[in-house]
Design a protein around this motif. Structure first.
Motif, PDB file in Angstrom:
ATOM      1  N   ARG A 287       0.696  -1.217  -0.164  1.00 55.08           N
ATOM      2  CA  ARG A 287      -0.139   0.009   0.110  1.00 55.08           C
ATOM      3  C   ARG A 287       0.837   1.390  -0.044  1.00 55.08           C
ATOM      4  NH1 ARG A 287      -3.442   0.857   4.365  1.00 55.08           N
ATOM      5  NH2 ARG A 287      -2.044  -0.307   5.726  1.00 55.08           N
ATOM      6  N   ASP A 288       2.157   1.017  -0.049  1.00 55.84           N
ATOM      7  CA  ASP A 288       3.099   2.201   0.137  1.00 55.84           C
ATOM      8  C   ASP A 288       2.761   3.132   1.087  1.00 55.84           C
ATOM      9  OD1 ASP A 288       5.372   3.662  -0.597  1.00 55.84           O
ATOM     10  OD2 ASP A 288       4.463   4.803  -2.184  1.00 55.84           O
ATOM     11  N   PRO A 289       2.684   2.987   2.482  1.00 55.91           N
ATOM     12  CA  PRO A 289       2.344   3.643   3.471  1.00 55.91           C
ATOM     13  C   PRO A 289       3.502   4.602   3.787  1.00 55.91           C
ATOM     14  CG  PRO A 289       3.096   1.695   4.420  1.00 55.91           C
ATOM     15  CD  PRO A 289       3.372   1.468   2.957  1.00 55.91           C
ATOM     16  N   ALA A 290       3.093   5.724   4.625  1.00 56.39           N
ATOM     17  CA  ALA A 290       3.760   6.544   5.083  1.00 56.39           C
ATOM     18  C   ALA A 290       4.730   6.131   6.086  1.00 56.39           C
ATOM     19  CB  ALA A 290       2.996   7.880   5.575  1.00 56.39           C
ATOM     20  N   VAL A 291       4.392   5.210   7.048  1.00 57.09           N
ATOM     21  CA  VAL A 291       5.027   4.758   8.027  1.00 57.09           C
ATOM     22  C   VAL A 291       4.519   3.426   8.192  1.00 57.09           C
ATOM     23  CG1 VAL A 291       5.119   5.080  10.834  1.00 57.09           C
ATOM     24  CG2 VAL A 291       4.520   7.079   9.493  1.00 57.09           C
ATOM     25  N   PHE A 292       5.997   2.539   8.601  1.00 58.42           N
ATOM     26  CA  PHE A 292       5.784   1.158   8.702  1.00 58.42           C
ATOM     27  C   PHE A 292       5.740   0.871  10.362  1.00 58.42           C
ATOM     28  CE2 PHE A 292       7.591   0.519   4.448  1.00 58.42           C
ATOM     29  CZ  PHE A 292       6.603  -0.483   3.961  1.00 58.42           C
ATOM     30  N   LEU A 293       5.099   0.142  10.872  1.00 53.09           N
ATOM     31  CA  LEU A 293       5.266  -0.225  12.202  1.00 53.09           C
ATOM     32  C   LEU A 293       5.369  -1.775  12.297  1.00 53.09           C
ATOM     33  CD1 LEU A 293       1.902   1.459  13.211  1.00 53.09           C
ATOM     34  CD2 LEU A 293       4.333   2.615  13.423  1.00 53.09           C
ATOM     35  N   PHE A 294       6.472  -2.196  12.996  1.00 56.93           N
ATOM     36  CA  PHE A 294       6.802  -3.525  13.282  1.00 56.93           C
ATOM     37  C   PHE A 294       6.721  -3.896  14.710  1.00 56.93           C
ATOM     38  CE2 PHE A 294       8.731  -4.816   9.304  1.00 56.93           C
ATOM     39  CZ  PHE A 294       8.948  -3.768   8.764  1.00 56.93           C
ATOM     40  N   ASP A 295       5.831  -4.881  14.852  1.00 54.53           N
ATOM     41  CA  ASP A 295       5.609  -5.176  16.403  1.00 54.53           C
ATOM     42  C   ASP A 295       6.344  -6.735  16.631  1.00 54.53           C
ATOM     43  OD1 ASP A 295       4.660  -5.526  18.908  1.00 54.53           O
ATOM     44  OD2 ASP A 295       2.781  -5.667  18.472  1.00 54.53           O
ATOM     45  N   GLU A 296       7.518  -6.509  17.136  1.00 54.35           N
ATOM     46  CA  GLU A 296       8.247  -7.745  17.453  1.00 54.35           C
ATOM     47  C   GLU A 296       8.169  -8.870  16.202  1.00 54.35           C
ATOM     48  OE1 GLU A 296       8.827  -9.117  21.114  1.00 54.35           O
ATOM     49  OE2 GLU A 296       8.025  -7.519  22.033  1.00 54.35           O
ATOM     50  N   PRO A 297       8.432  -8.449  15.070  1.00 56.97           N
ATOM     51  CA  PRO A 297       8.127  -9.270  13.915  1.00 56.97           C
ATOM     52  C   PRO A 297       9.396 -10.407  13.791  1.00 56.97           C
ATOM     53  CG  PRO A 297       9.461  -7.457  13.099  1.00 56.97           C
ATOM     54  CD  PRO A 297       8.881  -7.090  14.553  1.00 56.97           C
ATOM     55  N   LEU A 298      10.299 -10.172  14.433  1.00 59.03           N
ATOM     56  CA  LEU A 298      11.370 -11.489  14.453  1.00 59.03           C
ATOM     57  C   LEU A 298      11.381 -12.535  15.582  1.00 59.03           C
ATOM     58  CD1 LEU A 298      14.463  -9.267  13.100  1.00 59.03           C
ATOM     59  CD2 LEU A 298      12.621 -10.294  11.745  1.00 59.03           C
ATOM     60  N   SER A 299      10.338 -12.060  16.626  1.00 58.87           N
ATOM     61  CA  SER A 299      10.794 -12.934  17.562  1.00 58.87           C
ATOM     62  C   SER A 299      10.187 -14.454  17.496  1.00 58.87           C
ATOM     63  CB  SER A 299       9.863 -12.453  18.701  1.00 58.87           C
ATOM     64  OG  SER A 299       8.635 -11.987  18.541  1.00 58.87           O
ATOM     65  N   ASN A 300       9.397 -14.692  16.386  1.00 57.88           N
ATOM     66  CA  ASN A 300       9.006 -16.243  16.243  1.00 57.88           C
ATOM     67  C   ASN A 300       9.979 -16.973  15.136  1.00 57.88           C
ATOM     68  OD1 ASN A 300       6.726 -15.639  17.797  1.00 57.88           O
ATOM     69  ND2 ASN A 300       5.352 -16.085  16.118  1.00 57.88           N
ATOM     70  N   LEU A 301      11.074 -16.098  15.025  1.00 57.37           N
ATOM     71  CA  LEU A 301      11.930 -16.700  14.102  1.00 57.37           C
ATOM     72  C   LEU A 301      13.195 -17.462  14.884  1.00 57.37           C
ATOM     73  CD1 LEU A 301      12.074 -14.190  11.147  1.00 57.37           C
ATOM     74  CD2 LEU A 301      11.183 -16.199  11.163  1.00 57.37           C
TER      75      LEU A 301
END
Lengths: 297, 352
Positions: B150-164
């Protein structure tokens, strides 16, 4: 004991498993499988419960095929199924979906919806029977009369009787289905909805593209479970039409009631057994078809 | 492209206040990481920015517009969730395209956009698969793809790597950082892992109990921690903390030597905490700080961490990887004066 000690771990587990399974297997053989086999045997015999059994071959089945009452009853059974299952599915989903979002008095409302499921079908059928009575007794007709609307013959009309009997049966099953639906809804991760909210899709899109597809296993379970219930409907019909079970003019008679009549009013065990086998095959077929259609592709 | 500003943000659930007066300016194109232990309010802050949670007090501004009363979809943001939130019954294509449902693009444009994003994330071959057929890292990329499309203005990441798993986490960390360099959108990233924060961020925001402890570049928060919490949280293994008192000659460690560290604003007798990172604490160099027996060795290859028992407390120091002192050996540990940190014993605030 020496023999047991020399077994491998795997073999020991099998011994234990069969040890625990022995009792239920025995129980099922004596109480379930033996009578089932016996019923299939009796369907090829003539028997009045007291006299001797005589071999009848396919007679009972040909008689059934040419019996107009059977075809009426067969149609009734499928009307119960085809009306009851989708109606109860939609109503229970709508209630569960909205109840799931509600916090206020959530537990109390859930209890109210579950209450009919715990109530005796006999008691419920008789209360509904009272609802359906003509003026001045019946609740519904009294309400209609006070509004100036003509009375409706609920149980004494050949067209209205079946839906009137079906209504309390649907109502009785709702509580259970709502609980199952709510469990299914709770199992959907909240982040799926949050992601959809951020994407800004409409409530309908979320409902039809996320919630319902993810509820598919729940829906399969409820459809199969309630279909079997409606195909076996008996107590509601029997108790709401006691003077003329399945009446008027067989308008409400389901297959189970016909079996009951043939067996314990007509004492024609062979014929009743043949009907039972047919019901068994219908149940089997409907369940298999539903499982196949609704299974994950 | 947009800046994000939080002004005096507060959040109360029932009677518990989880955020206290959070103020933060995130510049356009900046990569900011919110880090802290669980329950510090970092995810709540992110969810307030996303609009999934309402702030009790304060303002959220995105691209110069106060968005407090706007629905998430009106804020022009995208979010990547910890469990990815990709729909198991939809193909990768449909999952990524889900974010375009409400966009004003024409159908061919949408397909083009989807394919651009897939190519950018190296997922073109996977578009027709179901999530169940993907590995953890691939699912992670689908989630990022859905956010990007969607080409947003802001990306928000909520602990995206903790399941890896650890290896994949390192790899995805790098990929996200590269992606940020390529697309240049503003990113606000939440994690509990200080290594992730240090490696990815332009600026780190350290939170504890709903209060911002320090905001700064990775180098600033590592070298100039604002208080004992930040000093202990950032850097692994944690900074050694030793109780000490200010004297006229310098800082006297309890039951230990006096360190010639003259600090003009200290009053004689004031209790302080002396901090020194294990990396800076070595055997037999600099200002001698402690003496004790080696209790445990942790060989890491290039170097060996040694745990030294000093007056009943354990101090971690670094020794050579080839010839570390043996367990049981008595060692003298020292550090260069410029690598010592001084904190107020009562408040924990940094004194130098």
């Amino acid at each position: 004991m020496k023999f047991y000690r020399n077994l491998t771990i795997k073999q020991k587990q099998i011994v234990w498993a069969w040890g625990f399974l022995a009792l239920p297997v025995l129980f099922y053989s004596v109480i379930r499988f033996y009578p089932t086999g016996n019923a299939m045997l009796i369907s090829f015999q003539d028997w009045n419960l007291l006299g001797s059994r005589t071999w009848a071959g396919w007679d009972n089945y040909t008689k059934l095929w040419h019996d107009p009452v059977f075809w009426k009853v067969f149609a009734n059974t499928f009307i119960y199924l085809l009306l009851g299952t989708p109606i109860s599915l939609v109503i229970s989903f709508v209630i569960a979906y909205n109840l799931d979002k509600l916090r206020f008095m959530h537990g109390f409302l859930r209890m109210l919806y579950f209450l009919p499921f715990m109530t005796s079908a006999v008691a419920m059928a008789w209360v509904w029977r009272w609802f359906y009575q003509p003026v001045p007794i019946g609740l519904f007709n009294n309400v209609l009369a006070s509004l100036g609307i003509p009375q409706i013959e609920f149980l004494r009309s050949t067209t209205n009787a079946l839906p009137s009997v079906l209504a309390p049966a649907v109502w009785a099953g709702l509580g259970f289905q709502i609980i199952i639906f709510m469990a299914g809804l709770r199992a959907i991760p909240r982040s799926y909805y949050e992601a959809a909210r951020i994407d800004g899709v409409s409530t309908w899109t979320v409902l039809f593209e996320i919630t319902i597809p993810l509820l598919k296993p729940t829906i399969v379970f409820i459809v199969v479970f309630s279909s079997i219930g409606f195909l076996r409907i008996f107590d509601h019909v029997f108790n709401m039409t006691t003077q003329d079970p399945g009446g008027p003019l067989n308008a409400t008679k389901p297959l189970v009631l016909m079996i009951y009549d043939t067996a314990f009013t007509g004492f024609d065990m062979g014929y009743a057994a043949a009907q039972t086998v047919v019901l068994f095959l219908i149940l089997l077929l409907v369940s298999l078809i539903q499982l196949r259609i609704l299974r994950d592709r | 492209m947009a800046n994000v500003a939080l002004r005096n943000l507060g959040k109360t659930f029932d009677k518990t206040t989880v955020l206290h007066d959070i103020s933060l300016e995130v510049a356009d194109g900046e990569f900011v990481v919110l880090v802290g232990p669980s329950g510090c309010g970092k995810s709540t802050t992110l969810r307030i920015i996303a609009g999934l949670e309402e702030a009790t007090t304060g303002e959220v501004e995105i691209a110069g517009r106060v968005v407090n009363n706007l629905e998430p979809k009106e804020r022009n943001i995208a979010m990547v969730f910890q469990n990815y939130a990709i729909y198991p019954h939809m193909s990768v294509r449909k999952n990524i395209g889900f974010g375009l449902r409400t966009s004003a693009l024409s159908k061919p444009d949408r397909i083009k956009r989807l394919e651009e994003v897939a190519a950018l994330l190296d997922m073109t071959d996977l578009l027709d698969r179901k999530p169940a057929q993907l590995s953890g890292g691939q699912r992670q990329r689908v989630a990022i793809g859905r956010a990007m499309v969607r080409d947003p203005a802001v990306f928000l990441f909520d602990e995206p790597l903790s399941n890896l798993d650890a290896q994949l986490r390192t790899q995805m960390r790098l990929e996200i950082k590269k992606l940020h360099q390529r697309v240049g959108n503003t990113i606000i990233f939440v994690t509990h892992d200080q290594v992730e924060a240090m490696t990815m961020a332009d600026r780190i925001v350290i939170l504890k109990d709903g209060v911002i402890q320090q905001v700064g570049t990775p180098s600033e928060v590592y070298h100039k921690p604002a208080n004992t919490f930040v000093a202990g949280f950032i850097g692994a293994p944690s900074m050694n903390m030793m109780a000490a008192t200010a004297t006229s000659q310098g800082i006297r460690l309890f039951n230990g030597p006096t360190v010639a560290l003259v600090q003009s604003d200290l009053t004689v007798g004031q209790p302080v905490t002396l901090g020194v990172r294990p990396d800076d604490l070595m055997v037999g160099t600099g200002q001698v700080l402690a003496e004790g027996q080696v209790v445990v060795q942790e060989p890491l290859g290039a170097e060996t961490l040694i745990y030294v028992s000093v007056d009943g407390t354990e101090v971690i120091a670094k020794a050579s990887g080839r010839t570390p002192p043996a367990v049981g050996e008595t060692v003298r540990l020292g550090a260069a004066t410029e690598n010592l940190h001084l904190f107020d014993a009562a408040t924990g605030a940094a004194l130098r």
